[in-house]
Design an enzyme around this catalytic site. Sequence first.
Site, PDB file in Angstrom:
ATOM      1  CG  ASN A  67      -1.874   1.114   1.278  1.00  0.00           C
ATOM      2  OD1 ASN A  67      -1.654   2.153   0.673  1.00  0.00           O
ATOM      3  ND2 ASN A  67      -2.959   0.921   1.996  1.00  0.00           N
ATOM      4  CB  VAL A  68       1.879   3.700  -2.632  1.00  0.00           C
ATOM      5  CG1 VAL A  68       2.340   2.674  -3.640  1.00  0.00           C
ATOM      6  CG2 VAL A  68       0.537   4.304  -3.024  1.00  0.00           C
ATOM      7  CG  ASN A  94       0.089   3.590 -12.966  1.00  0.00           C
ATOM      8  OD1 ASN A  94      -0.399   4.309 -13.843  1.00  0.00           O
ATOM      9  ND2 ASN A  94      -0.537   2.494 -12.515  1.00  0.00           N
ATOM     10  CB  SER A 146      -4.517  13.483 -14.128  1.00  0.00           C
ATOM     11  OG  SER A 146      -5.755  13.789 -14.745  1.00  0.00           O
ATOM     12  CE1 TYR A 159      -7.159  10.866 -10.172  1.00  0.00           C
ATOM     13  CE2 TYR A 159      -7.437  12.631 -11.774  1.00  0.00           C
ATOM     14  CZ  TYR A 159      -6.992  11.363 -11.449  1.00  0.00           C
ATOM     15  OH  TYR A 159      -6.355  10.594 -12.407  1.00  0.00           O
ATOM     16  CB  ALA A 161      -5.676  19.166  -4.731  1.00  0.00           C
ATOM     17  CB  SER A 162      -3.986  14.127  -5.488  1.00  0.00           C
ATOM     18  OG  SER A 162      -4.648  13.631  -6.642  1.00  0.00           O
ATOM     19  CE  LYS A 163      -3.463  11.254 -10.519  1.00  0.00           C
ATOM     20  NZ  LYS A 163      -2.464  10.166 -10.507  1.00  0.00           N
ATOM     21  CB  ILE A 192      -7.054   6.008 -20.646  1.00  0.00           C
ATOM     22  CG1 ILE A 192      -6.020   7.134 -20.716  1.00  0.00           C
ATOM     23  CG2 ILE A 192      -6.661   4.777 -21.453  1.00  0.00           C
ATOM     24  CD1 ILE A 192      -5.472   7.526 -22.012  1.00  0.00           C
TER      25      ILE A 192
HETATM   26  N1  LIG Z   1      -7.616   6.296 -16.878  1.00  0.00           N
HETATM   27  C1  LIG Z   1      -7.527   7.592 -17.044  1.00  0.00           C
HETATM   28  O1  LIG Z   1      -8.298   8.195 -17.823  1.00  0.00           O
HETATM   29  C2  LIG Z   1      -6.485   8.377 -16.327  1.00  0.00           C
HETATM   30  C3  LIG Z   1      -6.313   9.727 -16.694  1.00  0.00           C
HETATM   31  C4  LIG Z   1      -5.341  10.475 -16.045  1.00  0.00           C
HETATM   32  C5  LIG Z   1      -4.545   9.895 -15.077  1.00  0.00           C
HETATM   33  N2  LIG Z   1      -4.739   8.589 -14.737  1.00  0.00           N
HETATM   34  C6  LIG Z   1      -3.873   8.050 -13.683  1.00  0.00           C
HETATM   35  O2  LIG Z   1      -3.270   6.877 -14.153  1.00  0.00           O
HETATM   36  C7  LIG Z   1      -2.977   6.009 -13.051  1.00  0.00           C
HETATM   37  C8  LIG Z   1      -3.528   4.618 -13.353  1.00  0.00           C
HETATM   38  O3  LIG Z   1      -4.933   4.713 -13.444  1.00  0.00           O
HETATM   39  P1  LIG Z   1      -5.862   3.637 -14.189  1.00  0.00           P
HETATM   40  O4  LIG Z   1      -6.865   4.405 -14.957  1.00  0.00           O
HETATM   41  O5  LIG Z   1      -5.025   2.602 -14.854  1.00  0.00           O
HETATM   42  O6  LIG Z   1      -6.648   3.032 -12.941  1.00  0.00           O
HETATM   43  P2  LIG Z   1      -6.723   1.547 -12.322  1.00  0.00           P
HETATM   44  O7  LIG Z   1      -7.740   1.664 -11.240  1.00  0.00           O
HETATM   45  O8  LIG Z   1      -6.893   0.530 -13.365  1.00  0.00           O
HETATM   46  O9  LIG Z   1      -5.253   1.369 -11.693  1.00  0.00           O
HETATM   47  C9  LIG Z   1      -4.855   1.933 -10.477  1.00  0.00           C
HETATM   48  C10 LIG Z   1      -4.216   0.837  -9.660  1.00  0.00           C
HETATM   49  O10 LIG Z   1      -3.689   1.416  -8.460  1.00  0.00           O
HETATM   50  C11 LIG Z   1      -3.907   0.493  -7.422  1.00  0.00           C
HETATM   51  N3  LIG Z   1      -3.918   1.174  -6.125  1.00  0.00           N
HETATM   52  C12 LIG Z   1      -4.879   1.972  -5.604  1.00  0.00           C
HETATM   53  N4  LIG Z   1      -4.522   2.382  -4.392  1.00  0.00           N
HETATM   54  C13 LIG Z   1      -3.308   1.850  -4.121  1.00  0.00           C
HETATM   55  C14 LIG Z   1      -2.427   1.919  -3.018  1.00  0.00           C
HETATM   56  N5  LIG Z   1      -2.744   2.620  -1.918  1.00  0.00           N
HETATM   57  N6  LIG Z   1      -1.253   1.254  -3.084  1.00  0.00           N
HETATM   58  C15 LIG Z   1      -0.922   0.529  -4.185  1.00  0.00           C
HETATM   59  N7  LIG Z   1      -1.722   0.428  -5.263  1.00  0.00           N
HETATM   60  C16 LIG Z   1      -2.904   1.084  -5.225  1.00  0.00           C
HETATM   61  C17 LIG Z   1      -5.270  -0.131  -7.727  1.00  0.00           C
HETATM   62  O11 LIG Z   1      -5.442  -1.360  -7.036  1.00  0.00           O
HETATM   63  C18 LIG Z   1      -5.195  -0.266  -9.231  1.00  0.00           C
HETATM   64  O12 LIG Z   1      -4.715  -1.525  -9.651  1.00  0.00           O
HETATM   65  C19 LIG Z   1      -3.604   6.673 -11.820  1.00  0.00           C
HETATM   66  O13 LIG Z   1      -2.627   7.398 -11.117  1.00  0.00           O
HETATM   67  C20 LIG Z   1      -4.604   7.620 -12.424  1.00  0.00           C
HETATM   68  O14 LIG Z   1      -4.908   8.712 -11.577  1.00  0.00           O
HETATM   69  C21 LIG Z   1      -5.686   7.825 -15.331  1.00  0.00           C
END
Ligand SMILES: NC(=O)c1ccc[n+]([C@@H]2O[C@H](COP(=O)([O-])OP(=O)(O)OC[C@H]3O[C@@H](n4cnc5c(N)ncnc54)[C@H](O)[C@@H]3O)[C@@H](O)[C@H]2O)c1
Length: 255
Positions: A67-68, A94, A146, A159, A161-163, A192
């Site tokens: 857990n990060v 990620n 993001s 979200y 603010a975090s990004k 995506i």
């Molecule tokens: N999909 C999009 O449109 C999009 C757009 C911009 C940014 N992002 C960013 O891309 C990254 C990946 O997103 P995604 O869309 O593939 O989502 P996703 O939910 O498929 O993947 C995120 C992964 O992070 C894991 N996770 C969550 N909390 C965690 C923790 N505390 N410790 C370890 N792992 C943890 C989840 O179990 C999951 O497998 C994220 O940071 C997201 O904010 C996604």
Amino acid sequence: MSKEFEGKVALVTGAASPIGLGRAIANRLASEGANLVVVDLNQDAIDKAAQELEKEYGIKAIGIACNVTKPDDCDAAIGKVKEAFGRLDILVNNAGVLKDNLVMRMSEADFDFVMDVNCKGVFLMTKSATKLILKSTDGRIVNISSVSGLTGQPGQANYSASKAGVIALTKVFAREFSGRNVLVNAVCPGFIKTEMTGTLSEEVQKKLTDPSFIPLKRPGKQEEVAATVRFFCSKDSAYITGTYLRVDGGAAIGM
Ligand SMILES: NC(=O)c1ccc[n+]([C@@H]2O[C@H](COP(=O)([O-])OP(=O)(O)OC[C@H]3O[C@@H](n4cnc5c(N)ncnc54)[C@H](O)[C@@H]3O)[C@@H](O)[C@H]2O)c1
């Protein structure tokens, strides 16, 4: 000809979901020879991801439940990387979560939860990895931010603010680690379709994929984000540090 990442070790957080960005990034790095450490919350799910990477790309991969948001988990994960490979060349932060609501309805707990995973998680995992990755002669850290962190999105106070925080961390890391040639950059994806964005209401998904909102008139693909991460990990980006690239079909042009 040797592959770009042969002999290197890459750690990707949040890589369990087969349709997530983390897995696409791990696939891309493994396809070019990197050995992989994949990290996520659930041990079985992440073991499965590691097995699939080994089978598909003939590299060595290990899965670590971590857990990060927990410093001890991050330290333990890096301890396992050291034990298994003795080195770390690439870190891709990620892992991320969404918990949208309008400001007036967003609970403090939901604000803290998203900040903890998306922003503090990047700080904690990087802090744990620092000693090992600074030993690499050509280390790379790529943080997944993001476009929401650039533009601010209604319903995403936590979200966005975090990004935005991830971009600030990217600049700090880039300055602090430059003396050891560890380059640090961020990628800002637009929309995506993954498990995460599948949790958004249909109305919001429709709005975010509206062709009039995206100059390239389509949502992005996992592989397109992975290709940009690959660029930041490669020799082609040897003179780039402390910046970000939008992978958003032009949705946030000018930001
Ligand atoms: N999909 C999009 O449109 C999009 C757009 C911009 C940014 N992002 C960013 O891309 C990254 C990946 O997103 P995604 O869309 O593939 O989502 P996703 O939910 O498929 O993947 C995120 C992964 O992070 C894991 N996770 C969550 N909390 C965690 C923790 N505390 N410790 C370890 N792992 C943890 C989840 O179990 C999951 O497998 C994220 O940071 C997201 O904010 C996604």
